[in-house]
Write an enzyme that holds these catalytic residues in place. Structure first.
Site, PDB file in Angstrom:
ATOM      1  N   GLU A  44      19.241 -58.676 -72.876  1.00 26.65           N
ATOM      2  CA  GLU A  44      19.239 -57.490 -72.161  1.00 26.65           C
ATOM      3  C   GLU A  44      17.863 -56.766 -72.559  1.00 26.65           C
ATOM      4  OE1 GLU A  44      21.419 -53.066 -72.053  1.00 26.65           O
ATOM      5  OE2 GLU A  44      20.869 -54.250 -74.088  1.00 26.65           O
ATOM      6  N   ASP A  81      27.736 -50.650 -69.337  1.00 23.69           N
ATOM      7  CA  ASP A  81      26.770 -49.528 -69.079  1.00 23.69           C
ATOM      8  C   ASP A  81      26.547 -48.906 -67.925  1.00 23.69           C
ATOM      9  OD1 ASP A  81      26.051 -49.416 -71.956  1.00 23.69           O
ATOM     10  OD2 ASP A  81      24.416 -50.903 -71.562  1.00 23.69           O
ATOM     11  N   ASP A 103      21.277 -57.714 -77.383  1.00 24.19           N
ATOM     12  CA  ASP A 103      21.179 -56.233 -77.077  1.00 24.19           C
ATOM     13  C   ASP A 103      19.689 -55.857 -77.126  1.00 24.19           C
ATOM     14  OD1 ASP A 103      22.654 -53.908 -76.324  1.00 24.19           O
ATOM     15  OD2 ASP A 103      21.764 -52.870 -78.152  1.00 24.19           O
TER      16      ASP A 103
END
Length: 557
Positions: free
Chosen positions: A254, A327, A200
């Site tokens: 990410e 998301d 993340d």
């Protein structure tokens, strides 16, 4: 020649556990619920599952605020349940990729509690703290979720950095003890037998000396300092050596504001990662005021972005291909037509994801053609990102009330992807016997897995067929890529070539019919797959494409 790897050939399916399947009737999806649906994943044909966080968490950001990296959140089950999930996936030759959050923890994590309680103790320097006036943040950096990136803590009488929600304090990666603890957590999970990590917001780990003010004219003030910070490559190289080296795993980063140039430094033969997620194509509909402004997009613009990333590939670098995740809003509502041509546009967009070069990532419900939902008031929104940004806009006077920004919320909110998975046309779409934590989309009676399994044609059956076709096709897995008609606002045509084999992908990504002369499809080509029931086995003259029609042709080189 491109080096082969299992993760280059895999189709990855993301599960958002809170919304996938509830086994105990508490309204929250859980790990036993996932285990109960493993045969569904096997029948779909996916090769790996990316599991969004299931760690212990107060759930202020649905698990991306971790309070204990080595425990399972009680609503999701137990570690024994997780063990059963791993075993069930591996029994079906499906790999498991865990979500790891190395940039921040929950404010309820023991590290943070000890850090705020004793500035001079072992954990005092585990987070980014700054002393100062309680009414004046240390700098002007902004949070991704809106407002200041700084939160004042009355117990320690100091500010801490939180680039997301105030309950998600940023770890201080300048502290070697922090890095060592994070690597220990990674190795703990890898030793349990998982097959990799999705990491993340990975390029936010490094913050510069002095924490200087950011340019106030930027969309996200301060991001020029905390995105791709000065020591980020040092940290990731160290992470690779400490946790990833020598293991047959995949690592996917990410990375906000990622460019093609920086992506090539992060991933590839010489990079610390295997894959990264590019986001330029899912920012193409941002308006002049950024994410919370819906702008116009064009097919030529979308093709241009995707084409640049496709052409940026070479034998030393690989990418990911996706339209949806937890998301992002639903792609059929965003880039297709979720009313008149829901099936056609859902399958056409799925064709793009599964036939471009790179590792395709699918999100739960995408294979059903799930759509965006309605939020009549802000009270209907659970997403902390949406709520905080809307409240900031209203507080600043940018909008007067929710109704003024409702259309933007319904186009943009992350809750569009987080409504419960639609399994049946029964109560709460078969997701739970209780009251779901987030309302089910009203279209569940028409859009659900049970109906998709029996209906012909269906989005689900098309995805199954295309995934199977991709797995057997050398051009679709490793072939080169060439785009045709880059400026056409309805046609999306490209070819994938490996040796003497060639697959030509022809799509009409519009609600209008089209009769083009498609040059790369020779008369001798044979149809591999189409998303309409009646398609000529060989290219016709004229070459009639119906709204959102997708065709794949096999042709010799």
């Amino acid at each position: 020649m491109t080096a082969r790897a299992w993760w280059k050939e895999a189709v990855v399916y993301q599960i958002y556990p809170r919304s996938f399947n509830d086994s105990d009737g508490d309204g929250v999806g859980d790990i036993p619920g996932i285990v109960a649906r493993l045969d569904y994943l096997d029948e779909l044909g996916v090769d790996a599952v990316w599991l969004s966080p299931v760690y212990e968490s107060p759930q202020n950001d649905n698990g991306y605020d971790v309070s204990d990296y080595r425990s399972i959140h009680a609503e999701y089950g137990t570690m024994e349940d997780w063990d059963a999930l791993l075993a069930g996936l591996h029994d079906r030759d499906i790999r498991l990729v865990m979500d790891m959050i190395p940039n921040h923890t929950s404010s309820e994590h023991d590290w943070f509690r000890r850090s705020r309680a004793n500035p001079d103790g072992e954990y005092g320097d585990y987070y980014v703290w700054r002393e100062g006036d309680p009414d004046e943040p240390p700098n002007n950096w902004e949070s991704f979720f809106g407002g200041s990136a700084w939160t004042y803590d009355g117990e320690r009488e100091a500010w801490y950095l939180s680039l997301f929600d105030p309950t998600q304090p940023d770890l201080n990666w300048r502290n070697p003890a922090v890095r060592e603890d994070v690597y220990d957590v990674m190795n703990w999970w890898l030793d349990k037998g998982i097959d990799g990590f999705r990491l993340d917001v990975l390029n936010l780990l490094s913050k510069p000396d002095g924490l200087p003010d950011g340019d106030p004219t930027r969309d996200l003030v301060g991001s020029e300092h905390f995105v791709d910070g000065p020591r980020i490559h040092e940290y990731l190289d160290e992470m690779y050596e400490a946790a990833f080296a020598g293991r047959d795993i995949v690592t996917v980063g990410e990375m906000p504001q990622l460019t093609l140039e920086s992506a090539r430094e992060y991933a590839g033969d010489d990079g610390p990662l295997d894959l990264v997620f590019p986001f330029e194509h899912v920012e193409i509909d941002f308006g002049p005021d950024g994410r919370w402004d819906v702008g116009e997009w064009t097919l030529s613009g979308l093709k241009s972005v995707l084409d640049r990333w496709q052409r940026g590939l070479d034998d030393e670098w690989w990418t990911t291909v996706f339209f949806e995740n937890h998301d992002q809003p639903r792609s059929v509502s965003r880039f297709g037509d979720d009313e008149a041509f829901r099936y056609e546009s859902a399958t056409a967009l799925g064709t793009v994801v599964l036939t471009l070069r790179g590792t395709p990532f699918l999100y739960q419900g995408q294979e059903l053609g799930m759509t965006n939902t309605a939020f009549e008031s802000l009270d209907d929104v659970a997403d902390v990102d949406t709520v905080r940004n809307v409240e900031e806009l209203m507080a600043a006077g940018a909008v007067e009330d929710y109704d003024e920004i409702r259309d933007v919320v319904e186009a943009r909110s992350r809750d569009n992807a987080r409504t419960p998975m639609q399994w049946t046309d029964g109560r709460h779409a078969g997701f739970t016997d209780g009251d779901p934590w987030l309302a089910v989309n009203d279209d569940y009676r028409e859009v659900n897995a049970a109906r998709e399994r029996t209906e012909t044609p269906s989005v689900l059956s098309y995805y199954r067929t295309l995934i199977d076709l991709r797995g057997d096709s050398e051009p679709l897995r490793y072939g080169s890529y060439e785009l045709h008609y880059p400026d056409d606002e309805r046609l999306y045509v490209y070819e994938r070539t490996a040796g003497d084999e060639r697959v030509v992908v022809v799509l009409n990504l519009s609600a209008d019919g089209r009769s083009p002369a498609v040059d790369p499809v020779p008369a001798s080509a044979s149809l591999l797959l189409g998303n309409y029931e009646s398609v000529p086995e060989a290219p016709g003259d004229p070459f009639d494409l119906r709204p959102y029609e997708a065709r794949l042709y096999a042709a010799s080189r």
